[in-house]
Structures are given as C-alpha cells and as structure tokens.
Design a protein around this motif. Structure first.
Motif, short mmCIF file in Angstrom:
data_model
loop_
_atom_site.label_atom_id
_atom_site.label_comp_id
_atom_site.label_asym_id
_atom_site.label_seq_id
_atom_site.Cartn_x
_atom_site.Cartn_y
_atom_site.Cartn_z
N ALA A 78 23.69 -15.62 66.77
CA ALA A 78 24.30 -14.56 67.55
C ALA A 78 24.97 -13.52 66.65
O ALA A 78 24.90 -12.31 66.91
N ALA A 79 25.60 -13.98 65.57
CA ALA A 79 26.26 -13.06 64.64
C ALA A 79 25.24 -12.13 63.98
O ALA A 79 25.47 -10.92 63.86
N VAL A 80 24.11 -12.68 63.56
CA VAL A 80 23.08 -11.86 62.91
C VAL A 80 22.57 -10.79 63.87
O VAL A 80 22.42 -9.62 63.50
N GLU A 81 22.31 -11.18 65.11
CA GLU A 81 21.84 -10.21 66.09
C GLU A 81 22.88 -9.11 66.31
O GLU A 81 22.55 -7.92 66.41
N LEU A 82 24.15 -9.50 66.36
CA LEU A 82 25.21 -8.52 66.57
C LEU A 82 25.39 -7.63 65.35
O LEU A 82 25.58 -6.40 65.48
N PHE A 83 25.33 -8.20 64.15
CA PHE A 83 25.43 -7.40 62.93
C PHE A 83 24.30 -6.36 62.88
O PHE A 83 24.52 -5.21 62.48
N ASN A 84 23.11 -6.77 63.26
CA ASN A 84 21.98 -5.84 63.24
C ASN A 84 22.13 -4.75 64.29
O ASN A 84 21.72 -3.60 64.07
N VAL A 113 5.11 -13.10 53.91
CA VAL A 113 4.93 -12.67 55.30
C VAL A 113 5.41 -13.77 56.25
O VAL A 113 6.12 -13.51 57.23
N GLU A 114 5.04 -15.01 55.96
CA GLU A 114 5.45 -16.13 56.80
C GLU A 114 6.97 -16.26 56.85
O GLU A 114 7.55 -16.49 57.92
N VAL A 115 7.61 -16.11 55.68
CA VAL A 115 9.07 -16.24 55.63
C VAL A 115 9.72 -15.12 56.42
O VAL A 115 10.67 -15.35 57.18
N LEU A 116 9.24 -13.90 56.26
CA LEU A 116 9.84 -12.78 56.98
C LEU A 116 9.72 -12.98 58.49
O LEU A 116 10.69 -12.77 59.23
N VAL A 117 8.55 -13.38 58.96
CA VAL A 117 8.36 -13.58 60.40
C VAL A 117 9.29 -14.67 60.92
O VAL A 117 9.87 -14.55 62.00
N ALA A 118 9.45 -15.75 60.14
CA ALA A 118 10.29 -16.86 60.58
C ALA A 118 11.77 -16.51 60.54
O ALA A 118 12.57 -17.12 61.26
N SER A 132 15.27 -11.61 61.74
CA SER A 132 16.60 -11.02 61.96
C SER A 132 17.44 -11.07 60.69
O SER A 132 18.12 -10.09 60.34
N SER A 133 17.39 -12.20 59.98
CA SER A 133 18.17 -12.32 58.75
C SER A 133 17.65 -11.38 57.66
O SER A 133 18.43 -10.79 56.90
N VAL A 134 16.32 -11.24 57.57
CA VAL A 134 15.75 -10.32 56.58
C VAL A 134 16.12 -8.88 56.92
O VAL A 134 16.41 -8.07 56.03
N THR A 135 16.10 -8.54 58.20
CA THR A 135 16.52 -7.20 58.62
C THR A 135 17.93 -6.92 58.13
O THR A 135 18.22 -5.84 57.58
N LEU A 136 18.83 -7.88 58.30
CA LEU A 136 20.20 -7.72 57.83
C LEU A 136 20.25 -7.59 56.32
O LEU A 136 20.97 -6.74 55.78
N LEU A 137 19.47 -8.40 55.61
CA LEU A 137 19.43 -8.34 54.15
C LEU A 137 19.03 -6.96 53.66
O LEU A 137 19.62 -6.43 52.71
N SER A 195 8.38 -3.92 55.41
CA SER A 195 8.22 -2.94 56.48
C SER A 195 7.98 -3.61 57.83
O SER A 195 8.15 -2.97 58.88
N LEU A 196 7.61 -4.88 57.82
CA LEU A 196 7.37 -5.58 59.08
C LEU A 196 8.62 -5.64 59.96
O LEU A 196 8.52 -5.73 61.19
N VAL A 197 9.81 -5.59 59.34
CA VAL A 197 11.02 -5.69 60.16
C VAL A 197 11.13 -4.51 61.11
O VAL A 197 11.83 -4.59 62.13
N GLU A 198 10.46 -3.41 60.80
CA GLU A 198 10.56 -2.21 61.62
C GLU A 198 9.67 -2.25 62.85
O GLU A 198 9.95 -1.55 63.83
N TRP A 199 8.61 -3.03 62.80
CA TRP A 199 7.67 -2.96 63.93
C TRP A 199 7.12 -4.30 64.41
O TRP A 199 6.65 -4.40 65.55
N TYR A 200 7.17 -5.33 63.58
CA TYR A 200 6.52 -6.58 63.98
C TYR A 200 7.31 -7.26 65.09
O TYR A 200 8.54 -7.36 65.03
N ARG A 201 6.61 -7.75 66.10
CA ARG A 201 7.20 -8.52 67.19
C ARG A 201 6.38 -9.79 67.39
O ARG A 201 5.15 -9.71 67.49
N PRO A 202 7.03 -10.95 67.47
CA PRO A 202 6.29 -12.21 67.63
C PRO A 202 5.37 -12.22 68.85
O PRO A 202 4.35 -12.90 68.85
N ASP A 203 5.75 -11.49 69.89
CA ASP A 203 4.93 -11.46 71.10
C ASP A 203 4.01 -10.24 71.15
O ASP A 203 3.46 -9.90 72.20
#
Length: 224
Positions: free
Chosen positions: A28-34, A107-112, A115-120, A176-184
């Motif tokens: 929840a904190a990561v989502e809120l920080f982002n 790529v696998e790590v970023l997808v998994a 949210s944390s990578v976005t914050l990083l 760059s995947l953090v900007e557009w990739y969605r699991p669904d």
C-alpha cells in the motif's frame, strides 16, 4: 435443572480494518508513494489509506523511510542477483548467451515488481536510502557494461558502440515498461521479453563493414 455460568465478555473491537501485515502495508505504501510522491506522503496518509491508526502502522515499521528502503530493496534485490549470476563465467555458456538471458530476466523482474521499480526510477538521491539505491543502480550498469564488453571480445557483438552506452540503453528499454506495461494488457511478459531481445540484439549483431562506395559520374549513392 441446567445452569449456565456468566456470559463470556464481548471481545473488544480492534480499531481499523484487520488483516494488514507488514507486506500488505508495504504494498500500500508503494502504491501511495507512486501516486502522491514519496516526499508528499506521510505515515498519516498511509494510515488513512488503509483505515488504520498511525500506531498500528508503527507496530510494523519504524518510519516512512524504512518503507522506502524496503520498497527499493524489493526492486533491486532480484535484479542484483540476476546480474551477479550472469557476470560469472560458466562452462558451456558464452558472455553473449548470458547477456541475452540477463535482459530476459530483467523483464521478468520488472513485471513481477513493477510498482517498486517505478518508485526506484523516481528517486533522486534526497536521502541516504535513495543514495544507496542509486549506487546499486550504478553497480548494475557497470556489471552489465562489463558483460557487454565480454560479448564484444568474443566477436558476438559489434564493437563500435561503447559498452556502458549499450548497458544504459538496454536497461532503459526494459525500464520503459513501467510507463505502459499492464499485466492484463495485450502482451504477456514472455512476448515483451522476446521483442526486446529481438530488437536489441538484432541491432547489436556484429556485421562486416564494407568500404565506402564511390560515387560515379556525379550521381547519388547506388542502390544495393
């Protein structure tokens, strides 16, 4: 005649919504920080987001900065392990093969841990925790660049692009995947990894340089 003892006391209701452990609070904190920005988010904001009291948050963590550190470690730990593994020479594998595997794993790590990578990727070194994370990112760049240099020495990659630049471009493409990739969304992680590897390594494939063509009779370059 059956008698009954005194009625059991009614359990005291806990304040806030139950069921939040430290991993749930961190998510929840990561989502809120982002969403709000780390500097603009307080522990009180997080407590309101979860429907808890501030003391309930402090039962699990000592500070907002501790949550940030845990989030950045979540983004970096698996990638650090993957780069470390790829950097070690192994019998029967080439640096080029390990480099390709490293890009796929990133790529696998970023997808998994998206949210944390976005914050990083948003930290700017405003605290000791952020500075430590940036230092770890520089280490990753250095190790990946060394792996690129090894692949160049093998003759597998072209040698006219600096390895550090290649490292940053590869990580930049993955990040760059953090900007557009969605699991669904339309693409699963394997498809995205295949595309990045194809684009990156087809563009980096070694080629034989041809001598420059001579222009003839004042005309333009001849078509090949």
């Amino acid at each position: 005649m059956t008698t009954t003892g005194p009625a059991a006391p009614t359990p005291r209701r806990r304040r806030g919504r139950p069921g939040y452990d430290q991993p749930a609070i961190l998510r929840a904190a990561v989502e809120l920080f982002n969403r709000k920005g780390y500097d603009a988010t307080s522990v009180g904001d997080l407590a309101r987001e979860l429907g808890l009291t501030k003391p309930a948050i402090y039962h699990h963590v000592t500070s907002k900065e501790q949550l940030l550190g845990q989030a950045l470690d979540d983004a970096l730990d698996e990638l650090t392990a993957a780069v470390t593994e790829a950097s070690h020479e192994r019998a029967g594998t080439t640096a080029y093969e390990r480099l390709r595997a490293m890009v796929r794993r990133s790529v696998e790590v970023l997808v998994a841990h998206q949210s944390s990578v976005t914050l990083l990727l948003r930290v700017r070194g405003n605290s000791e925790v952020e500075l430590a994370a940036l230092e770890r990112r520089r280490w990753l760049d250095d190790r990946l660049a060394a792996l690129v240099a090894d692949a160049v020495a093998e003759g597998a990659l072209r040698d006219d692009v600096p390895p550090m630049l290649v490292s940053r471009l590869l990580f930049g493409m993955v990040n760059s995947l953090v900007e557009w990739y969605r699991p669904d969304g339309a693409y699963d992680p394997a498809t995205v990894a295949d595309a990045i590897i194809a684009i990156a390594f087809d563009g980096l494939a070694r080629y034989e340089r041809r001598p420059p063509r001579r222009s003839g009779g004042g005309g333009g370059p001849q078509a090949s």
